[in-house]
Design a protein around this motif. Structure first.
Motif, PDB file in Angstrom:
ATOM      1  N   MET A 192       0.966  -1.065   0.097  1.00  0.00           N
ATOM      2  CA  MET A 192      -0.099  -0.096  -0.075  1.00  0.00           C
ATOM      3  C   MET A 192       0.991   1.125  -0.257  1.00  0.00           C
ATOM      4  SD  MET A 192      -2.967  -1.431   2.431  1.00  0.00           S
ATOM      5  CE  MET A 192      -4.039   0.217   2.711  1.00  0.00           C
ATOM      6  N   ASN A 193       1.948   1.258   0.845  1.00  0.00           N
ATOM      7  CA  ASN A 193       2.803   2.298   0.781  1.00  0.00           C
ATOM      8  C   ASN A 193       3.520   2.484  -0.533  1.00  0.00           C
ATOM      9  OD1 ASN A 193       2.342   2.903   3.547  1.00  0.00           O
ATOM     10  ND2 ASN A 193       3.886   1.570   4.367  1.00  0.00           N
ATOM     11  N   VAL A 194       3.854   1.470  -1.270  1.00  0.00           N
ATOM     12  CA  VAL A 194       4.671   1.724  -2.400  1.00  0.00           C
ATOM     13  C   VAL A 194       3.556   2.183  -3.548  1.00  0.00           C
ATOM     14  CG1 VAL A 194       5.824   0.295  -4.310  1.00  0.00           C
ATOM     15  CG2 VAL A 194       6.396   0.014  -1.843  1.00  0.00           C
ATOM     16  N   SER A 195       2.476   1.538  -3.609  1.00  0.00           N
ATOM     17  CA  SER A 195       1.413   1.567  -4.650  1.00  0.00           C
ATOM     18  C   SER A 195       0.526   2.747  -4.360  1.00  0.00           C
ATOM     19  CB  SER A 195       0.414   0.399  -4.714  1.00  0.00           C
ATOM     20  OG  SER A 195       1.334  -0.622  -5.031  1.00  0.00           O
ATOM     21  N   GLY A 196       0.713   3.325  -3.331  1.00  0.00           N
ATOM     22  CA  GLY A 196      -0.208   4.719  -3.010  1.00  0.00           C
ATOM     23  C   GLY A 196      -1.626   4.380  -2.685  1.00  0.00           C
ATOM     24  N   ILE A 197      -1.939   3.005  -1.904  1.00  0.00           N
ATOM     25  CA  ILE A 197      -3.168   2.438  -1.744  1.00  0.00           C
ATOM     26  C   ILE A 197      -3.513   2.943  -0.179  1.00  0.00           C
ATOM     27  CG2 ILE A 197      -4.854   0.425  -1.605  1.00  0.00           C
ATOM     28  CD1 ILE A 197      -3.098  -0.722  -3.837  1.00  0.00           C
ATOM     29  N   VAL A 198      -4.723   3.354  -0.287  1.00  0.00           N
ATOM     30  CA  VAL A 198      -5.482   3.616   1.093  1.00  0.00           C
ATOM     31  C   VAL A 198      -6.488   2.598   1.400  1.00  0.00           C
ATOM     32  CG1 VAL A 198      -6.658   5.342   2.361  1.00  0.00           C
ATOM     33  CG2 VAL A 198      -4.743   5.986   0.807  1.00  0.00           C
ATOM     34  N   HIS A 199      -6.560   2.016   2.794  1.00  0.00           N
ATOM     35  CA  HIS A 199      -7.500   1.368   3.211  1.00  0.00           C
ATOM     36  C   HIS A 199      -8.456   2.198   3.980  1.00  0.00           C
ATOM     37  CE1 HIS A 199      -9.450  -1.667   5.997  1.00  0.00           C
ATOM     38  NE2 HIS A 199     -10.025  -2.053   4.877  1.00  0.00           N
ATOM     39  N   TRP A 200      -9.666   1.996   3.893  1.00  0.00           N
ATOM     40  CA  TRP A 200     -10.651   2.977   4.566  1.00  0.00           C
ATOM     41  C   TRP A 200     -11.983   2.300   4.967  1.00  0.00           C
ATOM     42  CZ3 TRP A 200     -15.408   3.305   2.653  1.00  0.00           C
ATOM     43  CH2 TRP A 200     -15.625   3.029   1.238  1.00  0.00           C
ATOM     44  N   ASP A 201     -12.556   2.613   6.246  1.00  0.00           N
ATOM     45  CA  ASP A 201     -13.616   2.200   6.915  1.00  0.00           C
ATOM     46  C   ASP A 201     -14.572   3.133   7.089  1.00  0.00           C
ATOM     47  OD1 ASP A 201     -13.565  -0.778   7.275  1.00  0.00           O
ATOM     48  OD2 ASP A 201     -11.777  -0.290   8.270  1.00  0.00           O
ATOM     49  N   PHE A 202     -15.868   3.245   6.795  1.00  0.00           N
ATOM     50  CA  PHE A 202     -16.805   3.992   7.164  1.00  0.00           C
ATOM     51  C   PHE A 202     -17.720   3.778   7.792  1.00  0.00           C
ATOM     52  CE2 PHE A 202     -20.358   6.762   5.851  1.00  0.00           C
ATOM     53  CZ  PHE A 202     -20.111   7.981   6.209  1.00  0.00           C
ATOM     54  N   ASP A 203     -17.911   4.264   9.021  1.00  0.00           N
ATOM     55  CA  ASP A 203     -18.847   3.864  10.112  1.00  0.00           C
ATOM     56  C   ASP A 203     -20.366   4.714   9.817  1.00  0.00           C
ATOM     57  OD1 ASP A 203     -20.431   3.370  12.235  1.00  0.00           O
ATOM     58  OD2 ASP A 203     -18.891   2.670  13.418  1.00  0.00           O
ATOM     59  N   ILE A 204     -21.243   4.173   9.635  1.00  0.00           N
ATOM     60  CA  ILE A 204     -22.456   4.921   9.222  1.00  0.00           C
ATOM     61  C   ILE A 204     -23.103   5.673  10.558  1.00  0.00           C
ATOM     62  CG2 ILE A 204     -24.790   4.712   8.614  1.00  0.00           C
ATOM     63  CD1 ILE A 204     -24.084   2.497   6.525  1.00  0.00           C
ATOM     64  N   PHE A 261     -19.778  -3.972   4.755  1.00  0.00           N
ATOM     65  CA  PHE A 261     -18.809  -4.875   5.404  1.00  0.00           C
ATOM     66  C   PHE A 261     -19.510  -5.552   6.780  1.00  0.00           C
ATOM     67  CE2 PHE A 261     -14.906  -5.750   8.146  1.00  0.00           C
ATOM     68  CZ  PHE A 261     -14.401  -6.828   7.510  1.00  0.00           C
ATOM     69  N   GLU A 262     -20.195  -4.538   7.361  1.00  0.00           N
ATOM     70  CA  GLU A 262     -20.850  -5.160   8.638  1.00  0.00           C
ATOM     71  C   GLU A 262     -22.377  -4.468   8.613  1.00  0.00           C
ATOM     72  OE1 GLU A 262     -19.902  -4.359  13.447  1.00  0.00           O
ATOM     73  OE2 GLU A 262     -18.333  -3.623  11.848  1.00  0.00           O
ATOM     74  N   TYR A 263     -22.960  -5.635   9.329  1.00  0.00           N
ATOM     75  CA  TYR A 263     -24.462  -5.455   9.519  1.00  0.00           C
ATOM     76  C   TYR A 263     -24.732  -5.390  10.897  1.00  0.00           C
ATOM     77  CZ  TYR A 263     -24.299  -6.671   4.575  1.00  0.00           C
ATOM     78  OH  TYR A 263     -23.864  -6.833   3.058  1.00  0.00           O
ATOM     79  N   ASP A 264     -26.066  -4.671  11.143  1.00  0.00           N
ATOM     80  CA  ASP A 264     -26.418  -4.878  12.650  1.00  0.00           C
ATOM     81  C   ASP A 264     -27.328  -6.093  12.821  1.00  0.00           C
ATOM     82  OD1 ASP A 264     -28.827  -4.060  11.261  1.00  0.00           O
ATOM     83  OD2 ASP A 264     -28.789  -2.180  12.123  1.00  0.00           O
ATOM     84  N   GLU A 265     -28.171  -6.103  13.794  1.00  0.00           N
ATOM     85  CA  GLU A 265     -29.162  -7.374  14.166  1.00  0.00           C
ATOM     86  C   GLU A 265     -30.099  -7.296  13.180  1.00  0.00           C
ATOM     87  OE1 GLU A 265     -30.006  -4.120  16.980  1.00  0.00           O
ATOM     88  OE2 GLU A 265     -28.116  -5.103  16.505  1.00  0.00           O
ATOM     89  N   ASN A 266     -30.639  -6.399  12.632  1.00  0.00           N
ATOM     90  CA  ASN A 266     -31.729  -6.014  11.657  1.00  0.00           C
ATOM     91  C   ASN A 266     -31.394  -6.208  10.244  1.00  0.00           C
ATOM     92  OD1 ASN A 266     -33.350  -5.528  13.750  1.00  0.00           O
ATOM     93  ND2 ASN A 266     -32.780  -3.382  13.782  1.00  0.00           N
ATOM     94  N   GLY A 267     -29.955  -6.629  10.030  1.00  0.00           N
ATOM     95  CA  GLY A 267     -29.563  -6.735   8.627  1.00  0.00           C
ATOM     96  C   GLY A 267     -29.277  -5.530   7.872  1.00  0.00           C
ATOM     97  N   GLU A 268     -28.994  -4.366   8.513  1.00  0.00           N
ATOM     98  CA  GLU A 268     -28.913  -3.037   8.204  1.00  0.00           C
ATOM     99  C   GLU A 268     -27.391  -2.975   7.895  1.00  0.00           C
ATOM    100  OE1 GLU A 268     -30.953  -1.249   6.574  1.00  0.00           O
ATOM    101  OE2 GLU A 268     -32.846  -2.726   7.197  1.00  0.00           O
ATOM    102  N   VAL A 269     -26.724  -2.406   6.839  1.00  0.00           N
ATOM    103  CA  VAL A 269     -25.300  -2.141   6.737  1.00  0.00           C
ATOM    104  C   VAL A 269     -25.048  -0.930   7.603  1.00  0.00           C
ATOM    105  CG1 VAL A 269     -23.600  -1.427   5.241  1.00  0.00           C
ATOM    106  CG2 VAL A 269     -25.480  -2.751   4.421  1.00  0.00           C
ATOM    107  N   ILE A 270     -24.250  -1.031   8.520  1.00  0.00           N
ATOM    108  CA  ILE A 270     -23.595  -0.193   9.377  1.00  0.00           C
ATOM    109  C   ILE A 270     -21.993   0.129   9.285  1.00  0.00           C
ATOM    110  CG2 ILE A 270     -25.068  -0.827  11.444  1.00  0.00           C
ATOM    111  CD1 ILE A 270     -22.867  -2.517  12.583  1.00  0.00           C
ATOM    112  N   ARG A 271     -21.364  -0.457   8.290  1.00  0.00           N
ATOM    113  CA  ARG A 271     -20.006  -0.135   7.927  1.00  0.00           C
ATOM    114  C   ARG A 271     -19.584  -0.602   6.590  1.00  0.00           C
ATOM    115  NH1 ARG A 271     -14.665  -2.222   9.737  1.00  0.00           N
ATOM    116  NH2 ARG A 271     -15.541  -4.040  10.693  1.00  0.00           N
ATOM    117  N   PHE A 272     -19.013   0.312   5.959  1.00  0.00           N
ATOM    118  CA  PHE A 272     -18.554  -0.175   4.678  1.00  0.00           C
ATOM    119  C   PHE A 272     -16.874   0.072   4.762  1.00  0.00           C
ATOM    120  CE2 PHE A 272     -22.642   1.286   3.093  1.00  0.00           C
ATOM    121  CZ  PHE A 272     -22.993   0.558   1.966  1.00  0.00           C
ATOM    122  N   THR A 273     -16.170  -0.994   3.789  1.00  0.00           N
ATOM    123  CA  THR A 273     -14.771  -0.775   3.776  1.00  0.00           C
ATOM    124  C   THR A 273     -14.399  -1.007   2.497  1.00  0.00           C
ATOM    125  OG1 THR A 273     -12.901  -1.874   4.631  1.00  0.00           O
ATOM    126  CG2 THR A 273     -14.435  -3.480   3.792  1.00  0.00           C
TER     127      THR A 273
END
Length: 910
Positions: free
Chosen positions: A290-302, A379-391
């Motif tokens: 990632m450092n060499v290729s200029g890649i960023v890993h991100w997570d977005f918490d809704i 990437f992550e869902y709550d107990e109701n099956g709703e998306v709470i996190r993207f990666t």
């Protein structure tokens, strides 16, 4: 069979009580005071099965509130659960132990009344009561409700099974260590030690680094410093010849009186540790990549609406620093913020969609805007099956973008070059017998679509098919030489046959030296062939045009000089002529030649407009019958030959049409003047008809007719079929251009010695009289005011800079009060401070022209009549004058009759 005497119930009871009393006295039975308090149900029945006694525990267990409802009434042998076999066993004195489901609903229906419902697990023991003679005198039931106990045992057993199943699924074992005996034992599975192994023997199996920690953990548990512990050790596996990792959890157990044990589990975590190490190695490698290729890993918490990212300049490369949506958008290029915001909003809405977009980002670490490709997934869902996190990932693709742009530009230039010159590139694979071609209509311009040899043959010209087949066969035979040939092809993209020049060369061979691939180009030579042909034709036309122009100039010189000769010559004769009749004859000749000269000039002007593509058309509503009548009146005096009859066809319908009146009149006039010139005897007939959604005008004559070899020249420019007749040879060419510009058709029929009929049809809107209620005449600005005081001399302002033109108007209007100005500024001043009845305004004057002067005059005087008097004679000039504020328009050269008629319309004539 021995018969038994039947005794009364009362006697039976007394007998039973007597027997019980004796048994109690001899201490064979315990007293009622004892069994009443026992925590078990006790029931005593006599030998016949009649219930004689029952303790409180049993009554509560059966759901009976009143003891009297069952004592001396319930019979054991009447129980629905006592069948004949069981009854026989009871009466025989066997000890019986039973466990079954006791259904109170059934008991209530078939046995005795109870308050209980549902069922219970019923455990009962039936013991016979015997006297000293061993005779059965009764039966005692020890009963208990074991429902809770059985459920507990069941759950315990189930939990044990579930635990063992879970341990087996996890490859987990369990063990126990007896602290007093200092030996290990196996509880479940296959622990690493044998039963009876000591701690010292176990230590020998462990890795040297793990022996001391194991001893210390056991010591702390035995000393009760801790109640439980956990350790991971390495034990040597002799079969594999290597150490394996085991995770063990243990606790100190004191459940057994006087017995101290350590109970624990064992789990082989070798693969887990190896996978963890691999995962750590992958993380390190990923971070490096990632450092060499200029890649960023991100997570977005809704939920908190913030980004967490690694290797990201937006958060200053601090993974624990969260970035808000606003902070993230601040780093985005303004033109890309809407795209990024749309993606963020789709994530905030919880949509289960993948994110993929490209944007430009610039932080304090960047010198310029960096192109980045952003991808993300739920990437992550709550107990109701709703998306709470993207990666997802963000990659800096600036260099790739630059290369792509350069490559795209080069490809575009190459494609543009190929398409501009009509060129296609092709490859032919001999093994698959398939062509791949770029910019080729045969594959519908799809480079990925393969072309078979039959496809090229199908679109080839029949005369060229064999030539194409021969070249393809040569390639299939792997001929190792270049080739070039020409053929014609037509696909669905072509309106006509295209001439193609094909050039090909072998470019790839196999190990045996045989050609396996050819490549080449195909050039569409059709345009170049047409261009060469067109250049040739243009050259011929230019040469012809040059000859025609020379002939035209010579003809114009002759045509113009002829009327000028008459005008100049007879003007000189009039000066010295005193005879009025002779003067009138001279004047008629001069006027006739003036009209001829003016018509020549108008034809030349019309031709110039046609050549420039600015032919004026002014559509208006009028009656064709009126135009026909006017032309008849105009032409009638010109038919001076007594042997020619001029006829007017009155069979035409009376209607209104919407068309360019002047142009229709011009075409009709050309037909008529030609007929007058060419007809020496017989008749000339004019008329019109309404047909095919338009008007058809015609002129029929019995003139000389046109020879067939000359008929294709009739509507040509600069064409005169009779070199000795007056005219430019432009009239019919102009007529044809006018009619075709209006979407119509023009033509003629002619027979030498019989006559000709010229006609023109023009599409137009038609209203037959009787179908309309009212016709509104267009109002013009020529409705001038009348002179208020007839006795007062009429004042006219003449704005004219040319002395000769002013002198002509002055002599025509010598009876009026005339005032002259030579430019528009003077005209404005005169009208502002003096009173005039009329203004004659030349449009082209120095300092200020007539149009601008008229506009300024209309700003303060809207009443005074203004007539445009100019040499600009086009319809557009007339429209411009009317729009500027003029009331009417008169084109030069000015004729006395026209000017006086115009004044007559204004009611200013004297």
């Amino acid at each position: 069979m021995k018969q038994h005497k039947t005794a009364s119930p009362e006697n039976d009871k007394m007998s039973f009580e007597k027997e019980m009393s004796e048994l109690l006295h001899k201490q064979i039975l315990f007293t009622e005071s004892v069994y009443t308090r026992l925590p078990i149900g006790i029931e005593i029945y006599d030998a016949k099965g009649i219930l004689r006694s029952i303790n409180d525990y049993a009554l509560h267990m059966y759901g009976v509130d009143d003891r009297s409802t069952v004592i001396d009434k319930v019979n054991l042998f009447d129980s629905p659960y006592v069948d004949e076999a069981l009854e026989a066993k009871i009466k025989s004195g066997e000890d019986i132990v039973l466990e079954f489901e006791y259904d109170f609903d059934r008991i209530k229906k078939e046995y005795f009344l109870t308050n209980n419902q549902n069922t219970m697990i019923y455990e009962v023991r039936i013991v016979s009561i015997r006297n000293q003679k061993e005779d059965i005198v009764g039966h005692m039931l020890f009963a208990n409700d074991v429902t809770g106990k059985k459920e507990t045992e069941y759950r315990t057993e189930e939990n044990k099974k579930n635990l063992e199943m879970a341990m087996e699924a996890a490859s987990m074992s369990s063990w126990v260590y007896d602290v007093r005996k200092q030996i290990f034992g196996s509880l479940h599975g296959n622990p690493i030690f044998r039963n009876g192994m000591t701690l010292e023997e176990l230590q020998q199996m462990l890795h040297p680094q793990d022996r001391t920690p194991m001893t210390e953990l056991f010591t702390r548990l035995i000393n009760k410093d801790i109640q439980q512990g956990q350790i991971t050790v390495r034990a040597f596996n002799e079969e594999e010849g290597q150490y394996r990792h085991y995770e063990s959890r243990m606790r100190l157990s004191t459940e057994h009186m006087g017995k101290l044990q350590i109970v624990g589990t064992q789990l082989d975590v070798t693969e887990k540790i190896q996978m963890t190490k691999k995962a750590q190695d992958l993380i390190i490698k990923r971070e490096l990549a990632m450092n060499v290729s200029g890649i960023v890993h991100w997570d977005f918490d809704i939920r908190i609406r913030k980004f967490e990212s690694y290797n990201d300049p937006v958060n200053d490369y601090a993974p624990d620093k969260l970035v808000t949506v606003t902070e993230y958008l601040d780093a985005i290029h303004p033109e890309d913020q809407s795209v990024v915001n749309d993606a963020i909003q789709s994530m905030l809405s919880g949509q289960k969609l993948n994110v993929n977009f490209t944007c430009r980002i610039q932080t304090k670490y960047d010198d310029s805007w960096q192109y980045c490709n952003v991808t993300g997934v739920p990437f992550e869902y709550d107990e109701n099956g709703e998306v709470i996190r993207f990666t997802g990932f963000r990659q800096n693709i600036s260099k790739l973008h630059q290369l792509n742009e350069e490559l795209k530009e080069r490809n575009y230039k190459m494609e543009l070059m190929f398409k501009t010159v009509g060129m296609s590139h092709w490859d032919f694979d001999v093994e698959s017998k398939q062509f791949r071609a770029f910019n080729d209509p045969v594959n519908d311009f799809h480079p990925q679509k393969a072309i078979m040899p039959e496809d090229y043959l199908k679109f080839s010209h029949p005369e060229d098919t064999e030539r194409v087949r021969e070249k393809i066969d040569n390639m299939l035979q792997r001929t190792n030489k270049e080739f070039s040939f020409q053929y014609r092809s037509r696909t669905k993209w072509d309106q006509e046959w295209q001439t193609l020049i094909v050039t090909g060369i072998p470019v790839e061979k196999n190990k045996k030296g045989h050609v396996i691939r050819y490549t080449g180009i195909t050039i569409n030579n059709t345009k170049w062939e047409k261009m060469a042909q067109e250049l040739k034709e243009m050259k011929n036309k230019a040469e012809l045009s040059d000859r025609l122009k020379s002939a035209f100039l010579a003809n114009m010189s002759h045509e113009i000089r002829t009327p000028l000769n008459a005008i100049v010559g007879f003007s000189e004769l009039m000066v010295n002529c005193d005879d009025p009749a002779e003067k009138e004859e001279y004047w008629d000749i001069i006027d006739s030649n003036n009209e001829l000269l003016l018509r020549l000039i108008n034809d030349i002007l019309d031709l110039s407009k046609i050549e420039s593509g600015i032919l004026d058309r002014k559509r208006e509503k009028f009656k064709p019958a009126q135009v026909c009548s006017e032309l008849y009146t105009m032409i009638q005096p010109k038919v001076t030959n007594p042997n020619v009859e001029f006829r007017l066809d009155n069979s035409y319908p009376d209607c209104w049409i919407f068309l360019d009146r002047n142009r229709l009149k011009q075409v009709w006039m050309n037909f008529l003047t030609n007929a007058v010139k060419c007809t020496k005897s017989g008749y000339i007939k004019m008329g019109y008809s309404i047909e095919k959604g338009g008007i058809r005008i015609y002129v029929e004559d019995t003139g000389a007719g046109i020879q067939k070899q000359l008929q294709d020249r009739v509507f040509g420019r600069f064409q005169k079929l009779n070199e000795f007749a007056q005219g430019t040879g432009l009239g019919l060419a102009i007529s044809k251009a006018i009619v075709e510009a209006a979407g119509g058709e023009v033509g003629f029929t002619s027979e030498p010695g019989v006559g000709s009929t010229f006609w023109a049809w023009v599409p137009c809107e038609i209203s037959i009289l009787g179908q309309i209620d009212q016709v509104v005449q267009p109002q013009t600005k020529s409705q001038f005011v009348q002179n208020e005081n007839p006795e007062e001399k009429i004042k006219i302002l003449i704005a004219e800079d040319n002395d000769s033109n002013y002198s002509l108007v002055f002599h025509i209007l010598k009876d009026y009060d005339l005032t002259r100005v030579e430019n528009g500024v003077e005209a404005i001043e005169k009208i502002r401070y003096e009173k005039f009845n009329l203004v004659l305004m030349d449009l082209k004057m120095p300092i200020m022209g007539g149009l601008e002067a008229t506009r300024k005059i209309r700003e303060f005087n809207t009443e005074i009549p203004i007539i445009a008097l100019t040499a600009n004679a086009f319809d557009s000039d007339r429209s411009n004058a009317i729009e500027a504020g003029c009331n009417d328009f008169l084109a030069k050269p000015v004729k006395k009759k026209q000017l006086l008629e115009l004044l007559s319309k204004t009611q200013l004539t004297k």
